[in-house]
Write a protein that holds these residues in place. Sequence first.
Motif, PDB file in Angstrom:
ATOM      1  N   LEU A 154       1.088  -1.100   0.085  1.00  0.00           N
ATOM      2  CA  LEU A 154       0.036  -0.128  -0.223  1.00  0.00           C
ATOM      3  C   LEU A 154       1.015   1.330   0.009  1.00  0.00           C
ATOM      4  O   LEU A 154       1.777   1.428   0.950  1.00  0.00           O
ATOM      5  CB  LEU A 154      -0.806  -0.004   1.097  1.00  0.00           C
ATOM      6  N   LYS A 155       0.854   1.997  -1.086  1.00  0.00           N
ATOM      7  CA  LYS A 155       1.525   3.444  -1.021  1.00  0.00           C
ATOM      8  C   LYS A 155       0.423   4.437  -0.561  1.00  0.00           C
ATOM      9  O   LYS A 155      -0.496   4.752  -1.257  1.00  0.00           O
ATOM     10  CB  LYS A 155       1.993   3.654  -2.443  1.00  0.00           C
ATOM     11  N   LEU A 156       0.910   5.190   0.273  1.00  0.00           N
ATOM     12  CA  LEU A 156       0.300   6.427   0.850  1.00  0.00           C
ATOM     13  C   LEU A 156       0.889   7.586   0.510  1.00  0.00           C
ATOM     14  O   LEU A 156       2.094   7.594   0.563  1.00  0.00           O
ATOM     15  CB  LEU A 156       0.098   6.409   2.212  1.00  0.00           C
ATOM     16  N   ILE A 157       0.326   8.877   0.098  1.00  0.00           N
ATOM     17  CA  ILE A 157       0.799   9.927  -0.249  1.00  0.00           C
ATOM     18  C   ILE A 157       0.029  11.025   0.814  1.00  0.00           C
ATOM     19  O   ILE A 157      -1.169  11.251   0.519  1.00  0.00           O
ATOM     20  CB  ILE A 157       0.767  10.379  -1.589  1.00  0.00           C
ATOM     21  N   HIS A 158       1.003  12.065   1.400  1.00  0.00           N
ATOM     22  CA  HIS A 158       0.443  13.153   2.410  1.00  0.00           C
ATOM     23  C   HIS A 158      -0.063  14.048   1.429  1.00  0.00           C
ATOM     24  O   HIS A 158       0.668  14.683   0.294  1.00  0.00           O
ATOM     25  CB  HIS A 158       1.536  13.489   3.177  1.00  0.00           C
ATOM     26  N   ALA A 159      -1.169  14.633   1.488  1.00  0.00           N
ATOM     27  CA  ALA A 159      -2.191  15.219   0.412  1.00  0.00           C
ATOM     28  C   ALA A 159      -1.439  16.624   0.265  1.00  0.00           C
ATOM     29  O   ALA A 159      -1.366  17.368  -1.032  1.00  0.00           O
ATOM     30  CB  ALA A 159      -3.324  15.712   0.984  1.00  0.00           C
ATOM     31  N   ASN A 160      -0.691  17.187   1.326  1.00  0.00           N
ATOM     32  CA  ASN A 160      -0.009  18.458   1.253  1.00  0.00           C
ATOM     33  C   ASN A 160       1.487  18.467   1.256  1.00  0.00           C
ATOM     34  O   ASN A 160       1.989  18.986   0.174  1.00  0.00           O
ATOM     35  CB  ASN A 160      -0.404  19.179   2.386  1.00  0.00           C
ATOM     36  N   GLY A 168       3.415  15.683   0.060  1.00  0.00           N
ATOM     37  CA  GLY A 168       3.750  14.671  -1.003  1.00  0.00           C
ATOM     38  C   GLY A 168       4.588  13.789  -0.392  1.00  0.00           C
ATOM     39  O   GLY A 168       5.054  12.898  -1.182  1.00  0.00           O
ATOM     40  N   LYS A 169       4.729  13.548   1.098  1.00  0.00           N
ATOM     41  CA  LYS A 169       5.746  12.616   1.592  1.00  0.00           C
ATOM     42  C   LYS A 169       4.884  11.330   1.326  1.00  0.00           C
ATOM     43  O   LYS A 169       3.576  10.927   1.534  1.00  0.00           O
ATOM     44  CB  LYS A 169       5.732  12.720   3.104  1.00  0.00           C
ATOM     45  N   GLU A 170       5.764  10.322   0.816  1.00  0.00           N
ATOM     46  CA  GLU A 170       5.322   8.914   0.483  1.00  0.00           C
ATOM     47  C   GLU A 170       5.648   8.040   1.705  1.00  0.00           C
ATOM     48  O   GLU A 170       6.525   8.030   2.182  1.00  0.00           O
ATOM     49  CB  GLU A 170       6.045   8.372  -0.749  1.00  0.00           C
ATOM     50  N   GLU A 171       4.790   7.114   2.013  1.00  0.00           N
ATOM     51  CA  GLU A 171       4.704   5.848   2.905  1.00  0.00           C
ATOM     52  C   GLU A 171       4.446   4.679   2.435  1.00  0.00           C
ATOM     53  O   GLU A 171       3.337   4.533   1.501  1.00  0.00           O
ATOM     54  CB  GLU A 171       3.900   6.302   4.035  1.00  0.00           C
ATOM     55  N   LEU A 172       5.379   3.493   2.577  1.00  0.00           N
ATOM     56  CA  LEU A 172       4.788   2.390   2.102  1.00  0.00           C
ATOM     57  C   LEU A 172       4.314   1.342   3.083  1.00  0.00           C
ATOM     58  O   LEU A 172       5.269   1.328   4.159  1.00  0.00           O
ATOM     59  CB  LEU A 172       6.210   1.629   1.253  1.00  0.00           C
TER      60      LEU A 172
END
Length: 475
Positions: free
Chosen positions: A129-135, A137-141
Amino acid sequence: MTGDNKFQAYLDQIDRITLLVPTSYHEGQIDFFVIKSTQIHETISIENVHELEGFIKYEGKVEGSIEIGQSYIICDNYGEKVPLQVGAVIRTKEFDERFYYNQNDLGAAFYSDHIMIKIWAPTASAVVLKLIHANSGKEELYVMARQRKGVWEKELPLDKEGYYYRFLIDVNGRTNEAVDPYAVAATANSEYGVLINLHTAYVHLHEKPPFLQPTDAVIYEMHVRDFSIHPSSGIENKGTYQAITESSGQPGKTTGLHYLKELGVTHLEFLPINDFGGVDELNPHASYNWGYNPLLFNVPEGSYSADPSNPATRIAEVKQLISTLHQQGFRVIIDVVYNHVFVREESPFEKIVPGYYFRHDEFGMPSNGTGVGNDFASERKMAQKFIIDSVLFWIKEYDVDGFRFDLMGILDIETMNIIRKKINEIDSTILVFGEGWDLNTPLPYNQKAIMANARQTPQIGYFNDRFRDSVKGST
Protein backbone atom coordinates in the motif's frame (compact mmCIF):
# COMPACT_ATOMS: atom_id res chain seq x y z
CA MET A 1 20.33 -18.14 -25.13
CA THR A 2 19.12 -14.55 -24.76
CA GLY A 3 16.08 -13.59 -22.72
CA ASP A 4 14.19 -12.75 -25.89
CA ASN A 5 13.95 -16.32 -27.12
CA LYS A 6 13.41 -18.19 -23.87
CA PHE A 7 10.26 -20.20 -23.48
CA GLN A 8 7.32 -18.96 -21.39
CA ALA A 9 5.40 -21.03 -18.82
CA TYR A 10 1.74 -20.49 -17.88
CA LEU A 11 -0.67 -22.05 -15.41
CA ASP A 12 -3.73 -22.47 -17.65
CA GLN A 13 -5.71 -24.82 -15.42
CA ILE A 14 -5.48 -25.58 -11.69
CA ASP A 15 -3.36 -28.65 -12.44
CA ARG A 16 -1.99 -27.99 -15.95
CA ILE A 17 1.01 -26.03 -17.19
CA THR A 18 1.53 -24.77 -20.73
CA LEU A 19 4.93 -24.01 -22.21
CA LEU A 20 5.21 -21.74 -25.24
CA VAL A 21 8.59 -22.44 -26.83
CA PRO A 22 9.97 -20.35 -29.73
CA THR A 23 11.31 -22.44 -32.61
CA SER A 24 14.47 -20.30 -32.31
CA TYR A 25 15.09 -21.95 -28.93
CA HIS A 26 16.68 -25.38 -29.51
CA GLU A 27 14.41 -25.64 -32.58
CA GLY A 28 11.48 -25.60 -30.17
CA GLN A 29 12.28 -29.08 -28.84
CA ILE A 30 11.83 -29.81 -25.12
CA ASP A 31 11.86 -33.33 -23.62
CA PHE A 32 10.51 -32.57 -20.14
CA PHE A 33 10.27 -29.75 -17.62
CA VAL A 34 10.39 -29.39 -13.86
CA ILE A 35 8.38 -27.20 -11.47
CA LYS A 36 10.23 -25.97 -8.37
CA SER A 37 9.38 -24.02 -5.24
CA THR A 38 10.00 -24.33 -1.52
CA GLN A 39 7.05 -26.76 -1.39
CA ILE A 40 7.31 -28.72 -4.62
CA HIS A 41 9.90 -30.28 -6.93
CA GLU A 42 8.22 -32.30 -9.63
CA THR A 43 9.11 -33.44 -13.12
CA ILE A 44 6.23 -32.81 -15.53
CA SER A 45 5.56 -35.30 -18.29
CA ILE A 46 4.53 -33.74 -21.57
CA GLU A 47 1.05 -34.88 -22.63
CA ASN A 48 0.16 -32.67 -25.60
CA VAL A 49 2.23 -30.91 -28.26
CA HIS A 50 0.84 -28.34 -30.74
CA GLU A 51 2.77 -26.63 -33.51
CA LEU A 52 2.02 -22.91 -33.88
CA GLU A 53 3.52 -20.28 -36.15
CA GLY A 54 6.99 -19.66 -34.74
CA PHE A 55 6.28 -21.64 -31.55
CA ILE A 56 5.64 -25.10 -30.19
CA LYS A 57 3.14 -25.44 -27.38
CA TYR A 58 3.62 -28.12 -24.69
CA GLU A 59 1.07 -29.11 -22.07
CA GLY A 60 1.63 -31.18 -18.95
CA LYS A 61 -0.26 -32.17 -15.82
CA VAL A 62 0.97 -31.39 -12.30
CA GLU A 63 0.39 -34.05 -9.66
CA GLY A 64 1.25 -31.85 -6.69
CA SER A 65 -0.75 -28.90 -5.39
CA ILE A 66 -0.09 -25.44 -6.84
CA GLU A 67 -0.92 -22.49 -4.62
CA ILE A 68 -1.88 -19.48 -6.74
CA GLY A 69 -0.11 -16.40 -5.44
CA GLN A 70 3.13 -18.25 -4.62
CA SER A 71 6.21 -18.13 -6.82
CA TYR A 72 7.30 -21.13 -8.90
CA ILE A 73 10.20 -21.73 -11.27
CA ILE A 74 9.96 -23.89 -14.40
CA CYS A 75 13.18 -25.56 -15.61
CA ASP A 76 13.58 -27.40 -18.90
CA ASN A 77 15.92 -30.28 -19.78
CA TYR A 78 18.56 -27.74 -20.92
CA GLY A 79 18.69 -26.13 -17.49
CA GLU A 80 16.97 -22.89 -18.54
CA LYS A 81 14.68 -21.32 -15.90
CA VAL A 82 11.61 -19.06 -16.19
CA PRO A 83 8.95 -18.00 -13.68
CA LEU A 84 5.55 -19.71 -13.85
CA GLN A 85 3.01 -17.08 -14.83
CA VAL A 86 -0.68 -17.20 -13.98
CA GLY A 87 -2.39 -17.81 -17.32
CA ALA A 88 -5.87 -18.85 -18.41
CA VAL A 89 -6.53 -20.60 -15.08
CA ILE A 90 -8.01 -17.33 -13.83
CA ARG A 91 -10.84 -17.72 -16.34
CA THR A 92 -11.83 -21.19 -15.09
CA LYS A 93 -14.76 -22.07 -12.84
CA GLU A 94 -12.33 -23.72 -10.43
CA PHE A 95 -10.53 -20.41 -9.92
CA ASP A 96 -13.81 -18.57 -9.40
CA GLU A 97 -14.99 -21.08 -6.81
CA ARG A 98 -11.68 -21.12 -4.96
CA PHE A 99 -11.27 -17.35 -4.69
CA TYR A 100 -14.79 -15.90 -4.58
CA TYR A 101 -14.92 -13.45 -1.67
CA ASN A 102 -18.45 -12.75 -0.46
CA GLN A 103 -17.83 -10.04 2.15
CA ASN A 104 -18.79 -6.40 1.54
CA ASP A 105 -15.67 -4.71 2.85
CA LEU A 106 -13.35 -4.29 -0.15
CA GLY A 107 -11.77 -0.85 -0.54
CA ALA A 108 -11.25 1.54 2.36
CA ALA A 109 -13.57 1.15 5.37
CA PHE A 110 -13.66 3.58 8.31
CA TYR A 111 -14.30 2.28 11.82
CA SER A 112 -14.42 4.01 15.19
CA ASP A 113 -10.70 3.53 15.87
CA HIS A 114 -9.03 2.59 12.59
CA ILE A 115 -9.15 2.44 8.79
CA MET A 116 -9.08 -0.97 7.08
CA ILE A 117 -7.87 -1.27 3.48
CA LYS A 118 -8.70 -4.45 1.55
CA ILE A 119 -7.99 -5.46 -2.04
CA TRP A 120 -8.83 -8.68 -3.90
CA ALA A 121 -5.64 -9.80 -5.67
CA PRO A 122 -5.43 -13.62 -5.55
CA THR A 123 -2.73 -13.96 -8.22
CA ALA A 124 -0.39 -11.48 -6.54
CA SER A 125 2.73 -12.70 -4.73
CA ALA A 126 2.98 -9.44 -2.77
CA VAL A 127 0.96 -6.23 -2.37
CA VAL A 128 2.23 -2.93 -0.96
CA LEU A 129 0.00 0.00 0.00
CA LYS A 130 1.44 3.36 -1.06
CA LEU A 131 0.25 6.44 0.82
CA ILE A 132 0.92 10.04 -0.19
CA HIS A 133 0.39 12.94 2.21
CA ALA A 134 -2.02 15.34 0.51
CA ASN A 135 -0.05 18.50 1.34
CA SER A 136 3.60 17.53 1.70
CA GLY A 137 3.65 14.78 -0.93
CA LYS A 138 5.60 12.55 1.49
CA GLU A 139 5.37 8.88 0.52
CA GLU A 140 4.79 5.97 2.92
CA LEU A 141 4.84 2.26 2.01
CA TYR A 142 3.07 -0.51 3.94
CA VAL A 143 3.29 -4.24 3.21
CA MET A 144 -0.18 -5.75 3.10
CA ALA A 145 -1.01 -9.16 4.58
CA ARG A 146 -2.61 -11.91 2.52
CA GLN A 147 -5.82 -13.33 3.98
CA ARG A 148 -8.35 -15.91 2.82
CA LYS A 149 -9.72 -15.92 -0.75
CA GLY A 150 -6.84 -13.85 -2.11
CA VAL A 151 -7.74 -10.71 -0.17
CA TRP A 152 -4.90 -8.50 1.09
CA GLU A 153 -5.41 -6.10 3.99
CA LYS A 154 -3.74 -3.35 5.99
CA GLU A 155 -5.02 -1.60 9.10
CA LEU A 156 -4.21 2.11 9.44
CA PRO A 157 -4.77 4.69 12.18
CA LEU A 158 -7.53 7.24 11.69
CA ASP A 159 -5.03 10.05 11.19
CA LYS A 160 -4.36 8.69 7.69
CA GLU A 161 -7.70 10.09 6.55
CA GLY A 162 -7.18 12.43 3.61
CA TYR A 163 -4.08 10.59 2.35
CA TYR A 164 -3.86 9.59 -1.30
CA TYR A 165 -3.33 5.89 -1.96
CA ARG A 166 -2.44 3.31 -4.59
CA PHE A 167 -1.42 -0.34 -4.62
CA LEU A 168 1.85 -1.90 -5.82
CA ILE A 169 1.00 -5.44 -6.96
CA ASP A 170 3.61 -8.08 -7.74
CA VAL A 171 2.11 -10.47 -10.27
CA ASN A 172 3.63 -12.61 -13.03
CA GLY A 173 7.12 -11.35 -12.32
CA ARG A 174 6.39 -7.64 -12.57
CA THR A 175 5.09 -4.86 -10.32
CA ASN A 176 1.96 -2.99 -11.37
CA GLU A 177 0.82 0.24 -9.72
CA ALA A 178 -2.95 0.70 -9.59
CA VAL A 179 -5.69 2.81 -8.09
CA ASP A 180 -8.24 0.98 -5.97
CA PRO A 181 -11.22 0.00 -8.20
CA TYR A 182 -13.37 0.27 -5.05
CA ALA A 183 -12.19 3.84 -4.36
CA VAL A 184 -15.03 6.24 -3.48
CA ALA A 185 -12.94 9.40 -3.77
CA ALA A 186 -10.06 10.40 -6.03
CA THR A 187 -7.63 13.18 -6.81
CA ALA A 188 -8.05 15.18 -10.01
CA ASN A 189 -7.78 13.05 -13.15
CA SER A 190 -7.93 9.81 -11.16
CA GLU A 191 -4.24 9.68 -10.27
CA TYR A 192 -4.88 8.37 -6.74
CA GLY A 193 -7.68 7.11 -4.61
CA VAL A 194 -8.27 9.15 -1.45
CA LEU A 195 -8.93 7.84 2.06
CA ILE A 196 -12.09 9.73 2.87
CA ASN A 197 -14.75 9.06 5.46
CA LEU A 198 -17.96 9.67 3.53
CA HIS A 199 -19.55 11.16 6.63
CA THR A 200 -17.36 14.22 6.02
CA ALA A 201 -19.32 14.77 2.80
CA TYR A 202 -22.67 14.33 4.53
CA VAL A 203 -25.67 16.03 2.96
CA HIS A 204 -29.21 15.94 4.35
CA LEU A 205 -31.26 13.91 1.88
CA HIS A 206 -34.76 15.13 1.10
CA GLU A 207 -37.52 12.58 0.78
CA LYS A 208 -37.90 11.45 -2.81
CA PRO A 209 -41.15 12.16 -4.67
CA PRO A 210 -43.73 9.36 -4.77
CA PHE A 211 -43.76 7.05 -7.78
CA LEU A 212 -46.13 4.12 -8.26
CA GLN A 213 -45.83 2.51 -11.70
CA PRO A 214 -42.80 2.18 -14.02
CA THR A 215 -45.08 3.04 -16.95
CA ASP A 216 -45.73 6.47 -15.37
CA ALA A 217 -42.10 7.52 -15.90
CA VAL A 218 -41.40 10.48 -18.18
CA ILE A 219 -37.62 10.40 -18.57
CA TYR A 220 -35.44 13.30 -19.72
CA GLU A 221 -31.89 12.33 -20.70
CA MET A 222 -29.37 14.96 -19.63
CA HIS A 223 -25.65 15.66 -20.05
CA VAL A 224 -24.48 17.64 -17.02
CA ARG A 225 -22.31 20.03 -19.01
CA ASP A 226 -24.68 20.48 -21.95
CA PHE A 227 -27.68 21.30 -19.77
CA SER A 228 -26.34 24.70 -18.78
CA ILE A 229 -23.33 25.48 -20.98
CA HIS A 230 -25.06 27.62 -23.61
CA PRO A 231 -24.27 31.37 -23.27
CA SER A 232 -27.97 32.20 -23.11
CA SER A 233 -28.90 29.59 -20.49
CA GLY A 234 -29.19 32.26 -17.81
CA ILE A 235 -27.20 30.02 -15.46
CA GLU A 236 -24.11 31.25 -13.64
CA ASN A 237 -22.02 28.15 -12.88
CA LYS A 238 -22.30 26.70 -16.38
CA GLY A 239 -21.37 23.07 -16.99
CA THR A 240 -21.36 22.02 -13.34
CA TYR A 241 -23.43 19.94 -10.95
CA GLN A 242 -24.45 23.15 -9.19
CA ALA A 243 -25.80 24.68 -12.40
CA ILE A 244 -28.58 22.11 -12.76
CA THR A 245 -30.47 23.36 -9.72
CA GLU A 246 -29.83 27.08 -10.22
CA SER A 247 -32.90 29.23 -10.68
CA SER A 248 -32.92 29.92 -14.40
CA GLY A 249 -36.20 31.52 -15.34
CA GLN A 250 -35.80 34.51 -17.65
CA PRO A 251 -38.30 37.10 -18.93
CA GLY A 252 -40.24 35.68 -21.82
CA LYS A 253 -38.73 32.19 -21.71
CA THR A 254 -38.33 29.23 -19.40
CA THR A 255 -35.04 27.37 -19.04
CA GLY A 256 -33.43 24.88 -16.68
CA LEU A 257 -35.56 22.89 -14.25
CA HIS A 258 -38.51 25.22 -14.83
CA TYR A 259 -38.63 24.06 -18.43
CA LEU A 260 -38.45 20.38 -17.44
CA LYS A 261 -41.32 20.86 -15.00
CA GLU A 262 -43.42 22.34 -17.79
CA LEU A 263 -42.69 19.24 -19.89
CA GLY A 264 -44.07 16.97 -17.18
CA VAL A 265 -40.78 15.14 -16.62
CA THR A 266 -40.71 12.72 -13.65
CA HIS A 267 -37.16 11.38 -13.96
CA LEU A 268 -33.89 13.06 -14.93
CA GLU A 269 -31.49 10.57 -16.49
CA PHE A 270 -27.87 11.72 -16.29
CA LEU A 271 -25.35 10.58 -18.84
CA PRO A 272 -22.45 9.02 -16.88
CA ILE A 273 -21.50 11.02 -13.82
CA ASN A 274 -18.99 8.48 -12.49
CA ASP A 275 -15.32 9.25 -13.07
CA PHE A 276 -14.39 9.00 -16.76
CA GLY A 277 -11.47 9.68 -19.11
CA GLY A 278 -11.19 11.99 -22.10
CA VAL A 279 -11.55 15.28 -20.20
CA ASP A 280 -8.89 17.05 -18.15
CA GLU A 281 -10.67 17.68 -14.86
CA LEU A 282 -8.41 20.67 -14.19
CA ASN A 283 -9.23 22.21 -17.58
CA PRO A 284 -12.72 20.86 -18.30
CA HIS A 285 -13.67 23.17 -21.17
CA ALA A 286 -10.64 22.25 -23.29
CA SER A 287 -12.27 19.03 -24.51
CA TYR A 288 -15.68 17.39 -24.64
CA ASN A 289 -16.91 13.91 -23.80
CA TRP A 290 -20.22 12.17 -23.20
CA GLY A 291 -18.74 10.15 -20.34
CA TYR A 292 -18.63 6.61 -21.74
CA ASN A 293 -14.91 6.19 -20.88
CA PRO A 294 -15.27 4.78 -17.35
CA LEU A 295 -12.27 4.91 -15.02
CA LEU A 296 -13.46 4.73 -11.40
CA PHE A 297 -17.04 3.54 -11.11
CA ASN A 298 -17.76 4.71 -7.54
CA VAL A 299 -16.22 8.20 -7.80
CA PRO A 300 -18.19 11.19 -9.16
CA GLU A 301 -16.70 12.83 -12.27
CA GLY A 302 -14.53 15.83 -11.37
CA SER A 303 -14.88 17.91 -14.55
CA TYR A 304 -18.42 18.88 -13.47
CA SER A 305 -17.26 19.96 -10.01
CA ALA A 306 -16.62 23.50 -8.79
CA ASP A 307 -13.41 22.20 -7.18
CA PRO A 308 -12.09 18.97 -8.78
CA SER A 309 -8.94 19.13 -6.63
CA ASN A 310 -10.97 18.65 -3.44
CA PRO A 311 -12.08 14.99 -3.32
CA ALA A 312 -14.91 15.70 -0.89
CA THR A 313 -16.41 18.57 -2.91
CA ARG A 314 -17.66 16.55 -5.86
CA ILE A 315 -19.16 13.95 -3.52
CA ALA A 316 -21.11 16.61 -1.61
CA GLU A 317 -22.15 18.33 -4.85
CA VAL A 318 -23.70 15.16 -6.32
CA LYS A 319 -25.47 14.36 -3.05
CA GLN A 320 -26.80 17.92 -2.84
CA LEU A 321 -27.88 17.81 -6.48
CA ILE A 322 -29.89 14.62 -6.05
CA SER A 323 -31.39 15.80 -2.76
CA THR A 324 -32.47 19.12 -4.32
CA LEU A 325 -33.95 17.39 -7.37
CA HIS A 326 -35.99 15.18 -5.05
CA GLN A 327 -37.19 18.30 -3.26
CA GLN A 328 -38.14 19.80 -6.64
CA GLY A 329 -40.24 16.74 -7.53
CA PHE A 330 -37.80 14.87 -9.79
CA ARG A 331 -36.38 11.38 -9.43
CA VAL A 332 -32.84 10.67 -10.65
CA ILE A 333 -31.55 7.93 -12.95
CA ILE A 334 -27.86 7.47 -13.67
CA ASP A 335 -26.43 6.00 -16.86
CA VAL A 336 -23.99 3.24 -15.85
CA VAL A 337 -21.29 1.77 -18.10
CA TYR A 338 -20.31 -1.56 -16.54
CA ASN A 339 -19.83 -3.25 -19.93
CA HIS A 340 -16.29 -1.95 -20.54
CA VAL A 341 -13.50 0.29 -19.25
CA PHE A 342 -11.75 3.18 -20.99
CA VAL A 343 -8.43 1.40 -21.70
CA ARG A 344 -8.18 -2.23 -20.59
CA GLU A 345 -4.38 -2.29 -20.20
CA GLU A 346 -4.43 0.78 -17.95
CA SER A 347 -7.47 -0.23 -15.93
CA PRO A 348 -7.04 -1.05 -12.22
CA PHE A 349 -8.90 -4.31 -12.87
CA GLU A 350 -6.31 -5.48 -15.40
CA LYS A 351 -3.33 -4.28 -13.37
CA ILE A 352 -4.48 -5.94 -10.15
CA VAL A 353 -5.70 -9.31 -11.53
CA PRO A 354 -4.45 -9.48 -15.14
CA GLY A 355 -6.79 -11.31 -17.49
CA TYR A 356 -9.60 -11.96 -15.01
CA TYR A 357 -12.12 -9.15 -15.39
CA PHE A 358 -12.36 -9.19 -19.19
CA ARG A 359 -13.61 -11.71 -21.73
CA HIS A 360 -11.23 -13.44 -24.12
CA ASP A 361 -11.95 -15.27 -27.35
CA GLU A 362 -10.98 -18.85 -28.23
CA PHE A 363 -7.49 -17.63 -29.17
CA GLY A 364 -6.94 -15.97 -25.81
CA MET A 365 -7.32 -12.45 -27.20
CA PRO A 366 -9.55 -9.81 -25.53
CA SER A 367 -13.02 -9.81 -27.07
CA ASN A 368 -14.55 -6.61 -28.44
CA GLY A 369 -18.33 -6.82 -28.50
CA THR A 370 -18.51 -3.28 -27.13
CA GLY A 371 -16.49 -1.88 -30.03
CA VAL A 372 -14.11 -0.10 -27.65
CA GLY A 373 -11.53 -2.85 -27.17
CA ASN A 374 -12.77 -4.80 -24.15
CA ASP A 375 -15.82 -6.57 -22.72
CA PHE A 376 -16.28 -6.75 -18.93
CA ALA A 377 -16.75 -10.39 -17.86
CA SER A 378 -19.85 -9.98 -15.70
CA GLU A 379 -20.35 -13.76 -15.53
CA ARG A 380 -17.23 -14.18 -13.38
CA LYS A 381 -17.99 -14.11 -9.69
CA MET A 382 -15.82 -11.20 -8.62
CA ALA A 383 -16.62 -9.14 -11.72
CA GLN A 384 -20.31 -9.72 -11.04
CA LYS A 385 -19.78 -8.83 -7.40
CA PHE A 386 -18.14 -5.54 -8.33
CA ILE A 387 -21.08 -4.47 -10.49
CA ILE A 388 -23.60 -5.41 -7.82
CA ASP A 389 -21.59 -3.70 -5.07
CA SER A 390 -21.29 -0.55 -7.18
CA VAL A 391 -25.01 -0.36 -7.98
CA LEU A 392 -25.93 -0.77 -4.31
CA PHE A 393 -23.33 1.85 -3.34
CA TRP A 394 -24.96 4.48 -5.57
CA ILE A 395 -28.34 3.71 -4.03
CA LYS A 396 -27.23 3.72 -0.41
CA GLU A 397 -24.74 6.60 -0.59
CA TYR A 398 -26.31 8.87 -3.22
CA ASP A 399 -30.00 7.90 -3.06
CA VAL A 400 -30.39 7.41 -6.83
CA ASP A 401 -33.73 6.20 -8.19
CA GLY A 402 -32.80 4.28 -11.31
CA PHE A 403 -30.11 2.82 -13.54
CA ARG A 404 -29.85 2.86 -17.33
CA PHE A 405 -27.34 0.15 -18.32
CA ASP A 406 -25.25 1.10 -21.32
CA LEU A 407 -24.83 -1.88 -23.73
CA MET A 408 -26.65 -4.15 -21.30
CA GLY A 409 -26.45 -6.95 -23.88
CA ILE A 410 -22.78 -7.41 -22.91
CA LEU A 411 -23.87 -8.32 -19.37
CA ASP A 412 -25.35 -11.65 -18.37
CA ILE A 413 -28.90 -12.48 -17.30
CA GLU A 414 -27.91 -13.82 -13.88
CA THR A 415 -26.09 -10.62 -12.94
CA MET A 416 -28.98 -8.41 -14.02
CA ASN A 417 -31.52 -10.52 -12.13
CA ILE A 418 -29.44 -10.43 -8.94
CA ILE A 419 -29.21 -6.64 -9.28
CA ARG A 420 -32.99 -6.38 -9.67
CA LYS A 421 -33.58 -8.70 -6.69
CA LYS A 422 -31.23 -6.78 -4.39
CA ILE A 423 -32.69 -3.44 -5.48
CA ASN A 424 -36.21 -4.71 -4.74
CA GLU A 425 -35.07 -5.49 -1.20
CA ILE A 426 -34.27 -1.78 -0.81
CA ASP A 427 -36.89 -0.02 -2.98
CA SER A 428 -38.90 -1.71 -5.73
CA THR A 429 -39.74 1.68 -7.32
CA ILE A 430 -36.11 2.07 -8.46
CA LEU A 431 -36.04 1.65 -12.25
CA VAL A 432 -33.65 -0.72 -14.04
CA PHE A 433 -33.41 -0.73 -17.84
CA GLY A 434 -30.81 -0.82 -20.57
CA GLU A 435 -29.74 -1.41 -24.14
CA GLY A 436 -30.56 -5.01 -24.99
CA TRP A 437 -28.74 -5.47 -28.28
CA ASP A 438 -27.09 -8.79 -29.14
CA LEU A 439 -23.38 -7.95 -29.34
CA ASN A 440 -20.52 -10.12 -30.57
CA THR A 441 -19.08 -11.20 -27.23
CA PRO A 442 -18.13 -14.78 -26.17
CA LEU A 443 -20.98 -14.98 -23.64
CA PRO A 444 -23.44 -17.71 -24.80
CA TYR A 445 -26.57 -16.32 -26.48
CA ASN A 446 -28.95 -17.77 -23.87
CA GLN A 447 -27.05 -15.98 -21.09
CA LYS A 448 -27.11 -12.50 -22.62
CA ALA A 449 -29.32 -9.74 -21.18
CA ILE A 450 -30.78 -8.94 -24.61
CA MET A 451 -34.27 -8.15 -25.89
CA ALA A 452 -34.73 -11.69 -27.21
CA ASN A 453 -34.27 -12.98 -23.64
CA ALA A 454 -36.46 -10.33 -21.98
CA ARG A 455 -38.82 -12.95 -20.53
CA GLN A 456 -35.93 -14.15 -18.37
CA THR A 457 -35.39 -10.70 -16.81
CA PRO A 458 -38.72 -9.60 -15.31
CA GLN A 459 -38.90 -6.02 -13.98
CA ILE A 460 -35.99 -4.98 -16.20
CA GLY A 461 -36.80 -2.70 -19.12
CA TYR A 462 -35.15 -2.66 -22.55
CA PHE A 463 -34.45 0.31 -24.77
CA ASN A 464 -36.14 -0.69 -28.02
CA ASP A 465 -34.85 1.07 -31.12
CA ARG A 466 -37.67 -0.43 -33.18
CA PHE A 467 -40.17 1.59 -31.15
CA ARG A 468 -37.96 4.65 -31.52
CA ASP A 469 -37.71 4.25 -35.28
CA SER A 470 -41.46 3.74 -35.56
CA VAL A 471 -42.10 7.02 -33.74
CA LYS A 472 -39.44 9.30 -35.21
CA GLY A 473 -38.03 7.46 -38.21
CA SER A 474 -34.84 5.44 -38.63
CA THR A 475 -31.53 6.98 -37.60
